[in-house]
Enzyme design. Sequence first.
Site, short mmCIF file in Angstrom:
data_model
loop_
_atom_site.label_atom_id
_atom_site.label_comp_id
_atom_site.label_asym_id
_atom_site.label_seq_id
_atom_site.Cartn_x
_atom_site.Cartn_y
_atom_site.Cartn_z
N SER A 167 -6.34 -2.95 7.84
CA SER A 167 -6.93 -1.72 7.68
C SER A 167 -6.13 -0.53 6.97
O SER A 167 -5.09 -1.12 6.26
CB SER A 167 -6.94 -1.00 9.20
N LYS A 168 -6.63 0.61 6.64
CA LYS A 168 -6.00 1.30 5.86
C LYS A 168 -4.41 1.62 6.19
O LYS A 168 -3.51 1.95 5.40
CB LYS A 168 -6.63 2.71 5.70
N ARG A 169 -4.15 1.51 7.51
CA ARG A 169 -2.86 1.61 7.72
C ARG A 169 -1.87 0.72 7.44
O ARG A 169 -0.55 1.10 7.38
CB ARG A 169 -2.88 1.46 9.52
N HIS A 170 -2.53 -0.40 6.71
CA HIS A 170 -1.55 -1.48 6.18
C HIS A 170 -1.27 -0.97 4.74
O HIS A 170 -0.72 -1.93 4.00
CB HIS A 170 -2.19 -2.90 6.27
#
Length: 464
Positions: free
Chosen positions: A244-247
């Site tokens: 996800s964008k968190r990565h």
Amino acid sequence: MKSVRTRFAPSPTGFLHIGGARTALFSWAFARHHGGDFILRIEDTDVARSMLAAVQVILDGMAWLDLAHDEGPFYQMQRMDRYKAVIRQMLADGAAYHCYTSKEELEALRAEQEARHEKPRYDGRWRPEAGKTLPPIPPGAPPVVRFKNPRDGIVAWDDRVKGRIEFANAELDDLIIARADGTPTYNFCVVVDDWDMGISHVIRGDDHVNNTPRQINILKALGAEIPTYAHLSMILGDDGTKLSKRHGAVSVMQYDEDGFLPEAVINYLARLGWSHGDDELFSREQLVAWFDLDHITASAAQFNTEKLLWLNQHYMKALPPADLAARVESRLAARGVVTANGPDLARAAALYVDRCNTLKALADALEGFYVGSAAAPELLAQHLSADALPALADFVAGLADVAWETPAIAALIKETLAKHNLKMPKLAMPLRVILTGQAQAPSVDALVAMMGRERAISLLKKHL
Ligand code: GLU
């Protein structure tokens, strides 16, 4: 074998992310392997969320990865007339029907079903059947069009990644294929496109597995050939959770920004869920020669940033020095750094590539040579001791007529150390600090050689 035609069909609702890029790569590689065609289709019917800019970002990402399409890009918004014509034909053939159920009626139906602990689904009240009387058509309410899904039996396919998948038709609603305003719905457009474009293999993310039985049923109703399906398992982040964008870098163009080479990203993506024995490094040509659907893994692939960095450095080191220099130069130029008046960029890049695993890191490491950043006084004080000054002076004098190549400079350093009875760091550390502004630097003889005679002498002289 029938000619291979694959497609990549992104919805332009964001950017081209890593998962999408892998789908594109696999579809491209499979078509190339079989000498077939790769088609780009932009699924832009979700008007509110589709943006022109997002289309451009996808095209940019594909161009950066050098995944050239043979046909397209086709835009679904430009094919509305075709979808509507197919819907008319299906209505005429009895493969689809008008449904006048209002929103309120559907909500009431849902509430009843939920109260009975049943799965909410359309009950087929407007579905024409032999001997059935349909309700009177309510005035003034335009109908939706529903697909007449088979009631019995199963719909099944042999997924090239996941194996046999079956759905009971009884589980599938009569799907709405056109809304009340006449616009066709998502699954229907995909079906007509795959049919019209003669797609032989649908390679896509496994978030579409639930759409496939509906799409197959509609294809069958149209008398179309059913493509082979290969649903790719998702990609997990470094930490094992869904990517996800968190990565961090999720857009392909972010990888460009961060200094990754497209060659490395392609090689890396190819191994995310596909393998050729134990091979980790392979060229684009080898990928095309080897790619098949049999060696795609059914389990989720896990992203590994360390491995991507390792691959990236491998590809940086494999570039001809002039090519590596050109790629760093454009990065430096974007920062306003001019390289004409500094050390030869190809030499500098070749010397520093061992310590940098992205182009960005390489540009960071080299920038100082061209903006003339001076060593911090405390760093100088720490590394340039008074007892080393005479040796430094001797060395600088020797630089004036030494043969300008690394071994000769190495010999001059040794000679100077011996003459002054000093150990290597006494001279090497101040040389590094003065020439690079930093204590961490590559081997000092190569560094002096890279700086060029005049530049090295003038920088060093300032500290005598
Ligand atoms: N437009 C869909 C997506 O971006 C892909 C549809 C398909 O491959 O069938 O997820």
